[in-house]
Design a protein around this motif. Structure first.
Motif, PDB file in Angstrom:
ATOM      1  N   GLY A 186      30.050  40.949  42.907  1.00 21.05           N
ATOM      2  CA  GLY A 186      30.382  39.540  42.760  1.00 21.05           C
ATOM      3  C   GLY A 186      31.851  39.344  43.055  1.00 21.05           C
ATOM      4  O   GLY A 186      32.614  40.311  43.154  1.00 21.05           O
ATOM      5  N   GLY A 187      32.255  38.071  43.198  1.00 19.34           N
ATOM      6  CA  GLY A 187      33.590  37.817  43.704  1.00 19.34           C
ATOM      7  C   GLY A 187      34.509  37.069  42.775  1.00 19.34           C
ATOM      8  O   GLY A 187      34.147  36.683  41.657  1.00 19.34           O
ATOM      9  N   PHE A 188      35.717  36.854  43.271  1.00 18.07           N
ATOM     10  CA  PHE A 188      36.742  36.044  42.626  1.00 18.07           C
ATOM     11  C   PHE A 188      37.014  34.822  43.514  1.00 18.07           C
ATOM     12  O   PHE A 188      36.526  34.715  44.631  1.00 18.07           O
ATOM     13  CB  PHE A 188      38.054  36.832  42.461  1.00 18.07           C
ATOM     14  CG  PHE A 188      37.946  38.089  41.645  1.00 18.07           C
ATOM     15  CD1 PHE A 188      36.976  38.238  40.668  1.00 18.07           C
ATOM     16  CD2 PHE A 188      38.839  39.133  41.848  1.00 18.07           C
ATOM     17  CE1 PHE A 188      36.887  39.388  39.900  1.00 18.07           C
ATOM     18  CE2 PHE A 188      38.771  40.307  41.097  1.00 18.07           C
ATOM     19  CZ  PHE A 188      37.793  40.432  40.130  1.00 18.07           C
ATOM     20  N   LYS A 189      37.811  33.922  43.015  1.00 16.52           N
ATOM     21  CA  LYS A 189      38.278  32.752  43.771  1.00 16.52           C
ATOM     22  C   LYS A 189      37.101  32.000  44.389  1.00 16.52           C
ATOM     23  O   LYS A 189      36.088  31.746  43.723  1.00 16.52           O
ATOM     24  CB  LYS A 189      39.312  33.171  44.826  1.00 16.52           C
ATOM     25  CG  LYS A 189      40.529  33.886  44.257  1.00 16.52           C
ATOM     26  CD  LYS A 189      41.628  34.123  45.284  1.00 16.52           C
ATOM     27  CE  LYS A 189      41.270  35.057  46.372  1.00 16.52           C
ATOM     28  NZ  LYS A 189      42.386  35.431  47.252  1.00 16.52           N
ATOM     29  N   GLY A 190      37.196  31.662  45.660  1.00 14.33           N
ATOM     30  CA  GLY A 190      36.163  30.882  46.313  1.00 14.33           C
ATOM     31  C   GLY A 190      34.886  31.641  46.577  1.00 14.33           C
ATOM     32  O   GLY A 190      33.922  31.069  47.083  1.00 14.33           O
ATOM     33  N   SER A 191      34.847  32.916  46.237  1.00 15.33           N
ATOM     34  CA  SER A 191      33.631  33.700  46.413  1.00 15.33           C
ATOM     35  C   SER A 191      32.665  33.556  45.244  1.00 15.33           C
ATOM     36  O   SER A 191      31.592  34.160  45.256  1.00 15.33           O
ATOM     37  CB  SER A 191      33.976  35.184  46.617  1.00 15.33           C
ATOM     38  OG  SER A 191      34.652  35.368  47.842  1.00 15.33           O
ATOM     39  N   GLY A 192      33.039  32.758  44.245  1.00 16.71           N
ATOM     40  CA  GLY A 192      32.094  32.453  43.184  1.00 16.71           C
ATOM     41  C   GLY A 192      32.343  33.218  41.907  1.00 16.71           C
ATOM     42  O   GLY A 192      33.386  33.838  41.705  1.00 16.71           O
ATOM     43  N   TYR A 193      31.326  33.192  41.034  1.00 15.45           N
ATOM     44  CA  TYR A 193      31.415  33.847  39.731  1.00 15.45           C
ATOM     45  C   TYR A 193      30.024  34.258  39.285  1.00 15.45           C
ATOM     46  O   TYR A 193      29.011  33.759  39.766  1.00 15.45           O
ATOM     47  CB  TYR A 193      32.066  32.923  38.699  1.00 15.45           C
ATOM     48  CG  TYR A 193      31.667  31.464  38.804  1.00 15.45           C
ATOM     49  CD1 TYR A 193      30.490  30.986  38.237  1.00 15.45           C
ATOM     50  CD2 TYR A 193      32.474  30.557  39.504  1.00 15.45           C
ATOM     51  CE1 TYR A 193      30.124  29.655  38.347  1.00 15.45           C
ATOM     52  CE2 TYR A 193      32.113  29.218  39.618  1.00 15.45           C
ATOM     53  CZ  TYR A 193      30.935  28.782  39.034  1.00 15.45           C
ATOM     54  OH  TYR A 193      30.574  27.454  39.147  1.00 15.45           O
ATOM     55  N   GLY A 194      29.991  35.191  38.347  1.00 19.96           N
ATOM     56  CA  GLY A 194      28.746  35.836  37.969  1.00 19.96           C
ATOM     57  C   GLY A 194      28.630  37.157  38.708  1.00 19.96           C
ATOM     58  O   GLY A 194      29.323  37.398  39.709  1.00 19.96           O
ATOM     59  N   ARG A 195      27.764  38.033  38.217  1.00 17.82           N
ATOM     60  CA  ARG A 195      27.608  39.360  38.807  1.00 17.82           C
ATOM     61  C   ARG A 195      26.141  39.671  39.070  1.00 17.82           C
ATOM     62  O   ARG A 195      25.283  39.450  38.221  1.00 17.82           O
ATOM     63  CB  ARG A 195      28.216  40.434  37.880  1.00 17.82           C
ATOM     64  CG  ARG A 195      29.752  40.366  37.797  1.00 17.82           C
ATOM     65  CD  ARG A 195      30.378  40.682  39.129  1.00 17.82           C
ATOM     66  NE  ARG A 195      31.842  40.605  39.150  1.00 17.82           N
ATOM     67  CZ  ARG A 195      32.522  39.522  39.509  1.00 17.82           C
ATOM     68  NH1 ARG A 195      31.886  38.403  39.851  1.00 17.82           N
ATOM     69  NH2 ARG A 195      33.838  39.540  39.541  1.00 17.82           N
TER      70      ARG A 195
END
Length: 502
Positions: free
Chosen positions: A471-480
Motif C-alpha cells: 500500500g502507499g503514501f500520499k496520493g497513492s492512497g491508504y490502507g494495506r
C-alpha cells in the motif's frame, strides 16, 4: 547520453486465431447475485474486447444502481450467518476455494490472457498469486493477535474483540482483474464480512469465472459480482448506506471520486491507487543487475503496473553505462500476442483509449525534444501494441517523470549527489513504491528510510509476498493489502470492559 537504437519492434503473432479459449471457457455473462447468475435490470451491455486482436470476446451487463442494490441486500442477509462461523470453518472454505482455483488454473490463465492481452507467464503468476492469497488468508485468520485481556483500570477487565465491518464494496482495476479481486475478497471473507465486487468493465471475465467456480463453496449472498461502469455501478457502491467500507484499486481520479461519495455516509475507505516508482541508482550499484531487474520490473504486464520501475534516477557518472545495459535488455524483449508462445514478455495495452493515452505521453515528449534511446512508437498491425521504450536526457519536472504513464515506458534522469536524489525521488504526488541500488549497506538503510513510499526495495524491484503488506503514501492512497494488516483493515476493534469488583 548518446546511446540509441534504430531497431524496430515487431509483434509476434499467434499462428492460429482463437487458440487461447473456446466459447465453453467463458463464464455466464450476467451479474452474480445471491448465489446465482441473473440478468441485469438495466438491459444494456458492454463489449469485452481482446486487446491483441481488437475482436469482441463477449458482452457483459452494464449494471445499474438497482442491480447494485439487489446485490447489497443479498450481502446484508448473508452476513448474519457468515459472521457466526468460527475461524476454523471460514478457513476451511478459503482452503477449498484455493483448491478449486488450482484445479482450474490453466483455464483461468488462458481466460485472463485472452481478456487482458497479458503474456501467459504474467497470467500464470497472477493465478498462482491468487491461489496463494487464499491459502495465506485461510491460515492468517486463525492466528490473529491483539493486546492481552487484563485489568488496565482497577477492578475492570478489558477484552479487545476484532469484529467484521459488515458488507464491503470492492472496485477492481483492469490491469490485474483476478489477482486484485483475490487481494480484496480473501481477507474480506476471512474477517467475516460479505462482499459486492464490481470488476472493471473492460476485464470482467475472470472475476465472473471465479464466481462460477466457487458458487457451491460459499453460501448465497456472501460473494456478489455486479459488472458495469464506474460512474453508475461503482458510484452506487460507494454511496450505498448499507456498505460499511468501499475498497478500490484503481487510478487516483477513481479514488478521489469514491472517497467523495463515501463521505456522505461516513463509511470507511480503502484505496490502493497509482504509483510513479523512483529507481535510485548510485554510482556503486551493480548496473547490469539493475538493468536486468528493470527488464522485468519496468515492462511487466506491459508497464501497466502501479509499482512498475518506471522512473530511473541514476548518478551522472554511471548514467551512460547504465542506459547502455538497459537498452540491451529492452532490445531483447519479446513482444507478442499471448498465444504466440510462452516466451512472450510484453503484450498489448488493455484498450484503444489507454493506447491513445500512452501514445499521447510519447508524442508530447518528442515535441519537447526528449530523446528516445529505444522504442517510442506504436507497432503496426492489429492490437494495442506500443514498443518498449526508454526515454533519456529527461529534464527534472517533466510530465513524463511526474505523471503515471502506465505503459512500457521507462524514463531516465541523472543526479549528482545523495540529497538531490532523495529530494527528486520524493518530489512527486504519489508514494506507492521505490527502489535503491547501492552496495553500501549504510547508505541503503538511510536512503530507504528517507524515501516517501509504502514499499522500498534495496537492489531489487517489484518483488511481492503475501506475508508482507502492500500500500502507499500520499496520493497513492491508504490502507494495506496482503499480510495480516489487510485483515486489520477489513475488521474493527471493540473494547469490552467488565467491572468485577466484589
Amino acid at each position: 547520453m548518446t546511446i540509441s537504437t534504430d531497431r524496430a519492434a515487431t509483434v509476434r503473432r499467434a499462428q492460429q486465431a482463437g487458440t487461447l479459449i473456446e466459447s465453453s471457457d467463458l463464464p455466464p455473462t450476467q451479474h452474480y447475485i445471491d448465489g446465482s447468475f441473473r440478468i441485469s435490470l438495466a438491459g444494456e451491455t458492454i463489449a469485452v474486447v481482446d486487446p491483441s486482436t481488437e475482436e469482441v470476446i463477449a458482452d457483459t451487463p452494464d449494471g445499474s444502481a438497482e442491480d447494485v442494490d439487489q446485490a447489497v441486500a443479498a450481502a446484508v442477509t448473508a452476513q448474519v450467518e457468515w459472521v457466526r462461523l468460527v475461524p476454523k470453518a471460514r478457513s476451511e472454505v478459503l482452503h477449498r476455494i484455493a483448491d478449486r482455483l488450482a484445479d482450474n488454473a490453466d483455464l483461468l490463465v488462458r481466460l485472463e490472457s485472452a481478456n487482458t492481452g497479458k503474456p501467459l507467464a504474467v497470467s500464470q503468476e497472477d493465478v498462482d498469486g491468487t491461489i496463494d492469497t487464499f491459502r495465506f488468508m485461510a491460515g492468517a485468520l486463525r492466528a490473529t493477535t491483539t493486546m492481552a485481556a487484563g485489568d488496565y483500570a482497577e477492578n475492570h477487565l478489558s477484552v479487545i474483540l476484532r469484529e467484521p465491518l459488515g458488507v464491503i464494496g470492492v472496485i477492481t482495476p483492469w490491469n490485474y482483474p483476478l489477482l486484485m479481486a483475490a487481494w480484496k475478497i480473501a481477507p474480506i471473507l476471512a474477517a467475516g464480512n460479505t462482499v459486492v465486487i464490481k470488476p472493471s468493465e473492460q476485464t470482467p471475465l475472470t472475476t465472473l469465472k471465479f464466481a462460477e467456480l466457487v458458487a457451491d463453496l460459499l453460501p448465497p449472498g456472501v460473494l456478489n459480482v455486479v459488472t458495469g461502469r464506474g460512474p453508475v455501478a461503482g458510484a452506487r457502491l460507494a454511496a450505498h448506506p448499507d456498505i460499511a467500507m468501499i475498497a478500490l484499486t484503481g487510478s487516483v481520479r477513481s479514488g478521489q471520486a469514491v472517497a467523495r461519495s463515501a463521505a456522505d455516509t461516513l463509511k470507511r475507505v480503502h484505496l490502493e491507487l497509482g504509483g510513479k516508482a523512483p529507481v535510485v541508482i548510485f554510482e556503486d550499484a551493480d548496473l547490469k543487475a539493475a538493468a536486468a531487474s528493470l527488464r522485468v520490473a519496468g515492462y511487466w504486464n506491459s508497464g501497466q503496473e502501479c509499482g512498475a520501475a518506471c522512473r530511473v534516477l541514476v548518478h551522472a557518472s554511471v548514467a551512460d553505462e547504465f542506459v547502455k545495459n538497459l537498452v540491451a535488455e529492452v532490445e531483447g524483449l519479446v513482444v507478442g500476442e499471448p498465444a504466440a508462445g510462452d516466451d512472450v514478455e510484453v503484450g498489448p495495452l488493455v484498450s484503444d483509449a489507454h493506447f491513445n493515452r500512452v501514445m499521447g505521453y510519447l508524442d508530447r515528449a518528442a515535441e519537447r525534444g526528449i530523446r528516445v534511446a529505444i522504442g517510442g512508437t506504436a507497432i503496426d498491425g492489429s492490437g494495442y501494441f506500443v514498443a518498449p521504450t526508454v526515454l533519456v536526457d529527461v529534464p527534472e519536472g517533466d510530465e513524463c517523470t511526474r505523471e503515471e504513464i502506465f505503459g512500457p515506458v521507462v524514463t531516465v534522469e541523472t543526479f549528482s549527489d545523495e540529497d538531490e536524489a532523495v529530494r527528486r525521488a520524493n518530489d512527486v504526488p504519489l508514494g506507492l513504491s521505490a527502489s535503491v541500488w547501492t552496495e553500501n549497506a549504510r547508505r541503503s538503510h538511510d536512503v530507504a528510510a528517507r524515501l516517501d513510499a509504502g514499499t522500498v526495495w534495496v537492489n531489487s524491484h517489484l518483488v511481492l509476498a503475501n506475508e508482507v503488506p502492500w500500500g502507499g503514501f500520499k496520493g497513492s492512497g491508504y490502507g494495506r493489502d496482503l499480510s495480516i494488516y489487510a485483515l486489520d483493515d477489513f475488521s474493527r476493534t471493540k473494547h469490552v470492559m467488565h467491572n468485577h469488583s466484589r
